[in-house]
Enzyme design. Structure first.
Site, PDB file in Angstrom:
ATOM      1  N   CYS A   2       0.829  -1.194   0.000  1.00  0.00           N
ATOM      2  CA  CYS A   2       0.000   0.000   0.000  1.00  0.00           C
ATOM      3  C   CYS A   2       0.872   1.256   0.000  1.00  0.00           C
ATOM      4  O   CYS A   2       1.893   1.318   0.679  1.00  0.00           O
ATOM      5  CB  CYS A   2      -0.934   0.072   1.197  1.00  0.00           C
ATOM      6  SG  CYS A   2      -2.045  -1.314   1.316  1.00  0.00           S
ATOM      7  N   ARG A  27       4.125  -0.428  -4.599  1.00  0.00           N
ATOM      8  CA  ARG A  27       3.778  -0.885  -3.258  1.00  0.00           C
ATOM      9  C   ARG A  27       2.449  -1.627  -3.223  1.00  0.00           C
ATOM     10  O   ARG A  27       2.087  -2.221  -2.196  1.00  0.00           O
ATOM     11  CB  ARG A  27       3.690   0.305  -2.294  1.00  0.00           C
ATOM     12  CG  ARG A  27       4.948   1.122  -2.206  1.00  0.00           C
ATOM     13  CD  ARG A  27       4.758   2.259  -1.242  1.00  0.00           C
ATOM     14  NE  ARG A  27       4.617   1.789   0.109  1.00  0.00           N
ATOM     15  CZ  ARG A  27       5.614   1.545   0.942  1.00  0.00           C
ATOM     16  NH1 ARG A  27       6.845   1.748   0.540  1.00  0.00           N
ATOM     17  NH2 ARG A  27       5.399   1.117   2.158  1.00  0.00           N
ATOM     18  N   TRP A  77      -2.659  -2.840  -1.672  1.00  0.00           N
ATOM     19  CA  TRP A  77      -2.282  -4.253  -1.786  1.00  0.00           C
ATOM     20  C   TRP A  77      -3.140  -4.955  -0.738  1.00  0.00           C
ATOM     21  O   TRP A  77      -2.922  -4.791   0.452  1.00  0.00           O
ATOM     22  CB  TRP A  77      -0.789  -4.428  -1.484  1.00  0.00           C
ATOM     23  CG  TRP A  77      -0.287  -5.808  -1.735  1.00  0.00           C
ATOM     24  CD1 TRP A  77       0.197  -6.313  -2.909  1.00  0.00           C
ATOM     25  CD2 TRP A  77      -0.167  -6.874  -0.771  1.00  0.00           C
ATOM     26  NE1 TRP A  77       0.578  -7.617  -2.747  1.00  0.00           N
ATOM     27  CE2 TRP A  77       0.369  -7.983  -1.456  1.00  0.00           C
ATOM     28  CE3 TRP A  77      -0.476  -7.005   0.574  1.00  0.00           C
ATOM     29  CZ2 TRP A  77       0.613  -9.207  -0.822  1.00  0.00           C
ATOM     30  CZ3 TRP A  77      -0.232  -8.215   1.211  1.00  0.00           C
ATOM     31  CH2 TRP A  77       0.297  -9.297   0.516  1.00  0.00           C
ATOM     32  N   ASN A 103      -1.840   2.091   5.585  1.00  0.00           N
ATOM     33  CA  ASN A 103      -0.914   1.041   5.162  1.00  0.00           C
ATOM     34  C   ASN A 103      -0.551   0.256   6.408  1.00  0.00           C
ATOM     35  O   ASN A 103      -0.107   0.844   7.396  1.00  0.00           O
ATOM     36  CB  ASN A 103       0.334   1.683   4.535  1.00  0.00           C
ATOM     37  CG  ASN A 103       1.453   0.674   4.324  1.00  0.00           C
ATOM     38  OD1 ASN A 103       1.194  -0.509   4.163  1.00  0.00           O
ATOM     39  ND2 ASN A 103       2.678   1.157   4.324  1.00  0.00           N
ATOM     40  N   GLY A 104      -0.755  -1.071   6.375  1.00  0.00           N
ATOM     41  CA  GLY A 104      -0.446  -1.897   7.545  1.00  0.00           C
ATOM     42  C   GLY A 104      -1.602  -2.826   7.834  1.00  0.00           C
ATOM     43  O   GLY A 104      -2.460  -3.057   6.971  1.00  0.00           O
ATOM     44  N   GLU A 501      18.227 -17.606  -5.923  1.00  0.00           N
ATOM     45  CA  GLU A 501      17.861 -16.286  -6.425  1.00  0.00           C
ATOM     46  C   GLU A 501      17.349 -16.367  -7.871  1.00  0.00           C
ATOM     47  O   GLU A 501      16.354 -15.728  -8.229  1.00  0.00           O
ATOM     48  CB  GLU A 501      19.063 -15.332  -6.315  1.00  0.00           C
ATOM     49  CG  GLU A 501      18.819 -13.916  -6.791  1.00  0.00           C
ATOM     50  CD  GLU A 501      17.700 -13.172  -6.056  1.00  0.00           C
ATOM     51  OE1 GLU A 501      17.170 -13.691  -5.060  1.00  0.00           O
ATOM     52  OE2 GLU A 501      17.340 -12.082  -6.534  1.00  0.00           O
ATOM     53  N   LYS A 505      13.634 -15.174  -9.028  1.00  0.00           N
ATOM     54  CA  LYS A 505      13.449 -14.152 -10.069  1.00  0.00           C
ATOM     55  C   LYS A 505      12.489 -14.672 -11.131  1.00  0.00           C
ATOM     56  O   LYS A 505      11.574 -13.977 -11.554  1.00  0.00           O
ATOM     57  CB  LYS A 505      14.778 -13.801 -10.758  1.00  0.00           C
ATOM     58  CG  LYS A 505      15.725 -12.882 -10.043  1.00  0.00           C
ATOM     59  CD  LYS A 505      15.332 -11.446  -9.976  1.00  0.00           C
ATOM     60  CE  LYS A 505      14.488 -11.152  -8.786  1.00  0.00           C
ATOM     61  NZ  LYS A 505      15.083 -11.112  -7.496  1.00  0.00           N
ATOM     62  N   GLU A 508       8.767 -15.125  -9.795  1.00  0.00           N
ATOM     63  CA  GLU A 508       8.000 -13.941  -9.405  1.00  0.00           C
ATOM     64  C   GLU A 508       7.561 -13.089 -10.587  1.00  0.00           C
ATOM     65  O   GLU A 508       6.511 -12.477 -10.534  1.00  0.00           O
ATOM     66  CB  GLU A 508       8.706 -13.103  -8.325  1.00  0.00           C
ATOM     67  CG  GLU A 508       9.915 -12.318  -8.744  1.00  0.00           C
ATOM     68  CD  GLU A 508      10.478 -11.452  -7.595  1.00  0.00           C
ATOM     69  OE1 GLU A 508      11.695 -11.266  -7.565  1.00  0.00           O
ATOM     70  OE2 GLU A 508       9.705 -10.968  -6.755  1.00  0.00           O
ATOM     71  N   HIS A 524      17.372 -37.456  -3.858  1.00  0.00           N
ATOM     72  CA  HIS A 524      16.661 -37.895  -2.648  1.00  0.00           C
ATOM     73  C   HIS A 524      15.158 -37.636  -2.757  1.00  0.00           C
ATOM     74  O   HIS A 524      14.476 -37.545  -1.742  1.00  0.00           O
ATOM     75  CB  HIS A 524      17.257 -37.212  -1.412  1.00  0.00           C
ATOM     76  CG  HIS A 524      18.691 -37.595  -1.207  1.00  0.00           C
ATOM     77  ND1 HIS A 524      19.069 -38.824  -0.726  1.00  0.00           N
ATOM     78  CD2 HIS A 524      19.838 -36.928  -1.493  1.00  0.00           C
ATOM     79  CE1 HIS A 524      20.383 -38.893  -0.695  1.00  0.00           C
ATOM     80  NE2 HIS A 524      20.881 -37.757  -1.167  1.00  0.00           N
ATOM     81  N   LYS A 623       6.383  -4.342  -3.437  1.00  0.00           N
ATOM     82  CA  LYS A 623       7.822  -4.149  -3.257  1.00  0.00           C
ATOM     83  C   LYS A 623       8.212  -4.201  -1.791  1.00  0.00           C
ATOM     84  O   LYS A 623       9.219  -4.793  -1.419  1.00  0.00           O
ATOM     85  CB  LYS A 623       8.210  -2.788  -3.849  1.00  0.00           C
ATOM     86  CG  LYS A 623       9.672  -2.434  -3.738  1.00  0.00           C
ATOM     87  CD  LYS A 623      10.457  -3.162  -4.779  1.00  0.00           C
ATOM     88  CE  LYS A 623      11.938  -2.856  -4.729  1.00  0.00           C
ATOM     89  NZ  LYS A 623      12.689  -3.927  -5.399  1.00  0.00           N
TER      90      LYS A 623
HETATM   91  O1  M6R Z   1      13.005  -4.870   1.316  1.00  0.00           O
HETATM   92  P1  M6R Z   1      13.559  -6.226   1.642  1.00  0.00           P
HETATM   93  O2  M6R Z   1      14.903  -6.466   1.067  1.00  0.00           O
HETATM   94  O3  M6R Z   1      13.504  -6.526   3.116  1.00  0.00           O
HETATM   95  O4  M6R Z   1      12.546  -7.231   0.937  1.00  0.00           O
HETATM   96  C1  M6R Z   1      12.686  -8.615   1.102  1.00  0.00           C
HETATM   97  C2  M6R Z   1      11.906  -9.369   0.043  1.00  0.00           C
HETATM   98  O5  M6R Z   1      10.544  -9.028   0.106  1.00  0.00           O
HETATM   99  C3  M6R Z   1      12.417  -9.081  -1.373  1.00  0.00           C
HETATM  100  O6  M6R Z   1      13.772  -9.384  -1.489  1.00  0.00           O
HETATM  101  C4  M6R Z   1      11.624  -9.900  -2.410  1.00  0.00           C
HETATM  102  O7  M6R Z   1      11.875 -11.256  -2.256  1.00  0.00           O
HETATM  103  C5  M6R Z   1      11.972  -9.425  -3.818  1.00  0.00           C
HETATM  104  N1  M6R Z   1      10.798  -8.975  -4.484  1.00  0.00           N
HETATM  105  C6  M6R Z   1      12.544 -10.448  -4.698  1.00  0.00           C
HETATM  106  O8  M6R Z   1      12.791  -9.950  -5.965  1.00  0.00           O
END
Ligand code: M6R
Length: 628
Positions: A2, A27, A77, A103-104, A501, A505, A508, A524, A623
């Protein structure tokens, strides 16, 4: 999670609110809304739309159709209640006496709702936020009976609401009978105030700096449990006891252009290309040249004396998502260089596992935004237990940066794309600096090895540039693979961290199911999923593990897998096994993550583009994850 924007001043508010919201869409983007007080007609107009912000823009002629100079806006969001127009913010009480954007999460909203229903309040939405709006209305009514002036009455109501609610919030608040005044408060969700001068004189509030940057560079960070009262001319901030407190403005050094696409099609590809600069900016201020021409690390900003670093008995690495993946790589780098045992935890697990912490341990919290709810909670837990805490954070002035004992900022600049790229790379760079420093003060590496490590770090930006120069090959391959349904990423040691990672990527932003496995673990259980045509990305940058990973790749190839190999120049033997190879320049193997991650970022990016998806704003994601 948000985005909030508010403005009170001399200019028409709605276009400013919508412009600010457009910078915060990362956000949350399942609905949006604004509330503006129309001074002429003495009422608050609320306009909301489901879906992307552009729907709200169309409905309001980019805000020009909504009159008034004081208002709040929100991009959502969804947590409580489906994404819909009715559940979109702002939420308000009867006759819009109280209007809020939030927001929250209000954790005890059900109790509050039950209590308010007993008092005769009617709820229209399924959101937790409406409980806060109506609770404020109820306290505002009570405060009215105390004979308080308008401002005291509002402060009293907000303070009582803060005492009553549990959870996290950043709130922008309008009271229908207070023209030209905007209130704001926060607990555990970010909120800043911007001061606007000149022909748009007034004040703004926002969840993040980019929303105000076109209008001002002077901001104040509202701290937890503070209340701001803003008018065109005045900013007053109070503590929860309603005592006025002094707040200092901070000048934001980066400009609005840093948060623009700059000719690139998406923020993600722009940010991928910014990695050489971002890594250089993170490393170079911390590497100094001595009089004898030798280089040395200067981490004096951490204010952690060498003796203390030398005595660290264990390192706890904590983060979420990609930041956790940095922690996974960091464990190997720190253990190998400094010979300190490390533990790496997901923040959401750490905070509930009642961790056993060694008193001489060092906690490293990794977070781009510095606002991630679980990471912040983990940090607070460690501080309560008397641990030394160090934060690696990108957003200056964020909650984690302010609450940790020490902070090492990553100088990635604003990262807008939901999928992190440059922030991840700068977090790795920060880890290399810390690991090398720990190794040096503990006498685990010779001066020559230290020099070599520093040289290897400094060479990384140019090497990342070289990887980027080969992006068309990855693009070609991504177009071929865009239709695949399942992808496995495998590697050992640091290559497993890279795989984690790469897999995140891909999933997502391309919505393709993918998993990362320690290559030796496949047999396994998971190898049963391998069948004809399944894509397996084998990462093999570590010389000591190269043959082991290749053997695991042979195992999946014999079960029909289609193989993408990722290794360093010189390891040409991999071509005997795989269908497609990408090479990255050689480097110190402990730093190879910084290079190998780039083709995987590009792979995910180009697959997402080939599928025509919204690269920068993938579905269901936000984000900054400021809720548990
Ligand atoms: O702001 P932060 O680094 O604490 O966020 C952590 C994760 O939410 C963030 O790395 C998320 O996994 C990314 N969108 C991945 O691309």
């Amino acid at each position: 999670m948000c985005g909030i924007v508010g403005y009170v001043g001399t200019r028409q508010a709605a276009p400013i609110l919508l412009d600010g919201l457009s910078r915060l869409e990362y956000r949350g983007y399942d609905s949006a809304g604004i509330a503006v007080r129309d001074e002429e007609n003495e009422h608050v107009e609320v306009v909301k739309a489901k879906g992307r912000l552009k729907n709200l823009m169309e409905m309001t002629d980019s805000g020009h159709a909504v009159r008034g100079t004081c208002g709040v806006g929100h991009t959502r969001w969804a947590t409580h209640g489906e994404p819909s127009t009715i559940n979109a913010h702002p939420h308000y009480s009867r006759e819009k006496r109280v209007v809020v954007v939030h927001n929250g999460i209000i954790e005890n909203y059900q109790d509050i709702k039950d209590m308010l229903v007993r008092k005769g309040y009617a709820f229209r939405t399924q959101t937790d936020t409406e409980a806060a709006a109506l609770l404020l209305d109820s306290y505002y009514t009570e405060a009215g009976k105390k004979g308080l002036g308008p401002r005291e009455r509002a402060l009293d109501a907000i303070r009582n609401m803060m005492i009553r609610v549990r959870g996290s919030y950043a709130l922008g608040i309008l009271f229908g009978d207070q023209p030209g005044v905007m209130y704001a408060t926060r607990k555990d969700s970010p909120l800043i105030i911007g001061r606007c001068d000149g022909e748009m004189r007034g004040h703004m509030i926002a969840s993040d700096v980019p929303a105000v940057l076109s209008y001002t560079r002077n901001v104040v960070y509202i701290d937890n449990l503070e209340i701001a009262c803003l008018t065109q001319e005045e900013m007053r901030v109070y503590n929860i006891d309603c005592e006025q407190i002094d707040k200092a403005f901070v000048e934001i050094k980066w400009d609005a252009a840093s948060a623009e696409k700059d000719g690139y099609e998406h923020f993600m590809i722009k940010e991928i290309h910014e990695q050489p600069r971002a890594v250089r900016d993170t490393l170079s201020p911390r590497i100094k040249e001595r009089e004898d021409g030798q280089k040395c690390l200067d981490l004096s900003e951490l204010e952690l004396p060498d003796e203390e670093l030398a005595g660290v008995s264990r390192v706890y690495l904590i983060g979420c998502g990609s930041a956790y993946h940095v922690g996974t790589a960091a464990r190997t780098v720190i253990e190998r260089l400094a010979h300190i045992p490390c533990e790496v935890d997901l923040a959401s697990e750490f905070r509930y596992r009642d961790p056993i912490l060694e008193p001489r341990g060092l906690v490293i919290i990794i977070s781009q935004s510095g606002e991630t709810a679980d990471s912040l909670a983990a940090l607070r837990l460690c501080r309560e237990r008397g641990m030394r805490t160090l934060a690696i954070v990108n957003v200056v002035g964020s909650s984690i940066a302010r609450e940790a004992d020490a902070v090492m900022y990553t100088w990635a600049g604003p990262e807008i794309s939901v999928a992190t790229t440059k922030a991840y790379s700068t977090q790795l760079a920060a880890i290399y600096l810390i690991a090398t420093k720990l190794a040096a003060v503990r006498g685990q590496i010779s001066p020559e090895r230290e020099q070599q490590l520093i040289e290897d770090m400094l060479a990384l930006p140019d090497k990342i540039e070289r990887v980027l120069s080969d992006k068309e090959r990855v693009q070609w391959y991504a177009n071929k693979m865009a239709a695949c349904k399942d992808v496995f990423f495998i590697g050992r040691g640091l290559d497993h961290a890279i795989s984690l990672e790469g897999s995140l990527k891909l999933k997502e932003i391309s919505y393709i199911h993918s998993e990362a496995y320690a290559a030796g673990e496949l047999k396994h259980g998971t190898i049963s999923l391998i069948e004809d045509g399944v894509l397996v990305v084998g990462v093999a940058t570590q010389p000591d593990l190269f043959e082991k990973v290749v053997s695991n790749m042979v195992e999946v190839r014999s079960r029909g897998a289609y193989l993408f190999g990722l290794t360093t120049y010189g390891q040409y033997a991999i071509e005997d096994t795989v269908n497609f190879t990408v090479y990255v320049p050689r480097t110190e193997p402990l730093f190879a993550t910084s290079l190998a991650v780039v083709p995987l970022q590009l792979l995910a990016y180009y697959i997402s583009c080939a599928k025509g998806l919204d690269v920068d704003k993938p579905r269901n994601l936000a984000k900054s994850v400021t809720v548990e």
